[in-house]
Design a protein around this motif. Structure first.
Motif, PDB file in Angstrom:
ATOM      1  N   ARG A 130     -15.576 -95.661 -39.804  1.00 59.87           N
ATOM      2  CA  ARG A 130     -16.863 -95.094 -40.216  1.00 59.87           C
ATOM      3  C   ARG A 130     -17.916 -95.266 -39.113  1.00 59.87           C
ATOM      4  O   ARG A 130     -18.647 -94.329 -38.791  1.00 59.87           O
ATOM      5  N   VAL A 131     -17.958 -96.447 -38.510  1.00 62.33           N
ATOM      6  CA  VAL A 131     -18.905 -96.685 -37.420  1.00 62.33           C
ATOM      7  C   VAL A 131     -18.636 -95.702 -36.275  1.00 62.33           C
ATOM      8  O   VAL A 131     -19.563 -95.075 -35.732  1.00 62.33           O
ATOM      9  N   LEU A 132     -17.369 -95.549 -35.913  1.00 64.41           N
ATOM     10  CA  LEU A 132     -17.036 -94.684 -34.781  1.00 64.41           C
ATOM     11  C   LEU A 132     -17.307 -93.221 -35.102  1.00 64.41           C
ATOM     12  O   LEU A 132     -17.768 -92.457 -34.250  1.00 64.41           O
ATOM     13  N   ARG A 133     -17.038 -92.839 -36.350  1.00 68.77           N
ATOM     14  CA  ARG A 133     -17.270 -91.450 -36.748  1.00 68.77           C
ATOM     15  C   ARG A 133     -18.765 -91.122 -36.705  1.00 68.77           C
ATOM     16  O   ARG A 133     -19.171 -90.076 -36.221  1.00 68.77           O
ATOM     17  N   ARG A 134     -19.569 -92.046 -37.198  1.00 69.97           N
ATOM     18  CA  ARG A 134     -21.022 -91.796 -37.201  1.00 69.97           C
ATOM     19  C   ARG A 134     -21.592 -91.792 -35.790  1.00 69.97           C
ATOM     20  O   ARG A 134     -22.476 -90.997 -35.468  1.00 69.97           O
ATOM     21  N   PHE A 135     -21.080 -92.675 -34.952  1.00 74.71           N
ATOM     22  CA  PHE A 135     -21.513 -92.696 -33.554  1.00 74.71           C
ATOM     23  C   PHE A 135     -21.174 -91.360 -32.895  1.00 74.71           C
ATOM     24  O   PHE A 135     -21.995 -90.777 -32.181  1.00 74.71           O
ATOM     25  N   HIS A 136     -19.980 -90.888 -33.171  1.00 75.20           N
ATOM     26  CA  HIS A 136     -19.550 -89.612 -32.584  1.00 75.20           C
ATOM     27  C   HIS A 136     -20.401 -88.443 -33.091  1.00 75.20           C
ATOM     28  O   HIS A 136     -20.766 -87.550 -32.337  1.00 75.20           O
ATOM     29  N   ARG A 137     -20.742 -88.469 -34.374  1.00 75.84           N
ATOM     30  CA  ARG A 137     -21.585 -87.396 -34.930  1.00 75.84           C
ATOM     31  C   ARG A 137     -22.957 -87.392 -34.283  1.00 75.84           C
ATOM     32  O   ARG A 137     -23.540 -86.347 -34.042  1.00 75.84           O
ATOM     33  N   ARG A 138     -23.463 -88.568 -34.010  1.00 71.10           N
ATOM     34  CA  ARG A 138     -24.774 -88.691 -33.392  1.00 71.10           C
ATOM     35  C   ARG A 138     -24.726 -88.263 -31.934  1.00 71.10           C
ATOM     36  O   ARG A 138     -25.702 -87.749 -31.387  1.00 71.10           O
ATOM     37  N   HIS A 139     -23.575 -88.460 -31.294  1.00 68.63           N
ATOM     38  CA  HIS A 139     -23.425 -88.134 -29.868  1.00 68.63           C
ATOM     39  C   HIS A 139     -22.153 -87.301 -29.676  1.00 68.63           C
ATOM     40  O   HIS A 139     -21.172 -87.792 -29.115  1.00 68.63           O
ATOM     41  N   PRO A 140     -22.169 -86.072 -30.153  1.00 70.27           N
ATOM     42  CA  PRO A 140     -20.933 -85.273 -30.134  1.00 70.27           C
ATOM     43  C   PRO A 140     -20.395 -85.032 -28.732  1.00 70.27           C
ATOM     44  O   PRO A 140     -19.195 -84.808 -28.564  1.00 70.27           O
ATOM     45  N   GLY A 141     -21.266 -85.101 -27.724  1.00 75.36           N
ATOM     46  CA  GLY A 141     -20.793 -84.852 -26.370  1.00 75.36           C
ATOM     47  C   GLY A 141     -20.352 -86.109 -25.644  1.00 75.36           C
ATOM     48  O   GLY A 141     -19.872 -86.046 -24.512  1.00 75.36           O
ATOM     49  N   ALA A 142     -20.509 -87.253 -26.291  1.00 72.73           N
ATOM     50  CA  ALA A 142     -20.179 -88.517 -25.622  1.00 72.73           C
ATOM     51  C   ALA A 142     -18.661 -88.709 -25.563  1.00 72.73           C
ATOM     52  O   ALA A 142     -17.929 -88.164 -26.378  1.00 72.73           O
ATOM     53  N   PRO A 143     -18.211 -89.489 -24.584  1.00 68.81           N
ATOM     54  CA  PRO A 143     -16.775 -89.803 -24.527  1.00 68.81           C
ATOM     55  C   PRO A 143     -16.359 -90.575 -25.783  1.00 68.81           C
ATOM     56  O   PRO A 143     -17.193 -91.217 -26.423  1.00 68.81           O
ATOM     57  N   ARG A 144     -15.086 -90.503 -26.095  1.00 75.11           N
ATOM     58  CA  ARG A 144     -14.583 -91.276 -27.237  1.00 75.11           C
ATOM     59  C   ARG A 144     -14.705 -92.777 -26.933  1.00 75.11           C
ATOM     60  O   ARG A 144     -14.646 -93.206 -25.786  1.00 75.11           O
TER      61      ARG A 144
END
Ligand SMILES: [Zn+2]
Length: 225
Positions: free
Chosen positions: A107-121
């Motif tokens: 959940r933490v990683l998914r939300r981080f990714h949603r906030r920064h869709p262009g960021a590296p995994r």
């Protein structure tokens, strides 16, 4: 005789097909008679997790894990990294945690990714062994863990300034903005301790975000049972 039992069961209002025990069959365990497919939940674009109710036994430094759940090898928001072989993904047997730990981490990683869709995994390292227990050097095959024994610890690598999907090898490679945000998000998600590198300016609530040697390339989040 089974018919009689069934009738008694029906009379008492029991559900004969109610699930018992873990939600899903352990992929590595002998198959049970349950005809239904394991209940899986799509948590990211690709990873599917066989959820079951886990139990963290003992302490992170002296414990074990019952009915652990395996973190997928990768997803849209994260990759896993093998700290010994220094490659993606981390090997299966090093990626077990409680269902709560795996759910919260995803959940933490998914939300981080949603906030920064262009960021590296984001890179995830070791959790615990499938049944927990000692994860020191002899088991790990290299630098091991004093803790990571009861499915409540997870290592997460700081994102790199050069955006490569691998852990930083020096502090000046660490992208501090997203690293601090990950620390904050794990704290917000209920981590009781987040160990961070003593040579990095990462901060957080006293007593929760704690500098610790050997954490200059990853944070270590610990959750309560
Ligand atoms: Zn760790």
């Amino acid at each position: 005789m089974p018919i009689v039992i069934a009738l008694v069961a029906l009379a008492l209002g029991w559900s004969l097909d109610a699930p018992r025990g873990p939600h899903t069959a352990d992929p590595g365990a002998p198959h049970t008679a349950t005809p239904s497919a394991p209940r899986t939940v799509e948590h990211d674009r690709s990873p599917r997790v066989a959820w079951r109710d886990s139990v963290a036994v003992g302490a992170p430094g002296a414990g074990r894990l019952v009915r652990g759940v395996r973190l997928p090898a990768e997803g849209r928001s994260f990759f896993t990294w093998d700290p010994i072989l220094r490659r993606r993904p981390d090997r299966d047997w090093r990626r077990w945690g409680t269902d709560d730990l795996v759910r919260t981490t995803l959940r933490v990683l998914r939300r981080f990714h949603r906030r920064h869709p262009g960021a590296p995994r984001v890179g995830v390292g070791d959790l615990s062994l499938r049944r927990g227990g000692y994860f020191g050097a002899e088991v790990s095959g290299g630098i091991g863990h004093a803790t990571h024994q009861n499915g409540l610890d997870v290592d997460v690598y700081y994102p790199r300034l050069d955006r490569r999907e691998r852990p930083p090898t020096s502090v000046d490679q660490v992208d501090l903005g997203p690293s601090q945000e990950l620390v904050d998000r794990f704290v917000e998600a209920g981590a009781i301790t987040v160990f961070v590198g003593p040579n990095l300016p990462l901060t957080g609530p006293a007593g929760v975000v704690v500098p610790l040697v050997n954490h200059d390339n990853h944070l270590h989040a610990r959750f309560a049972p």
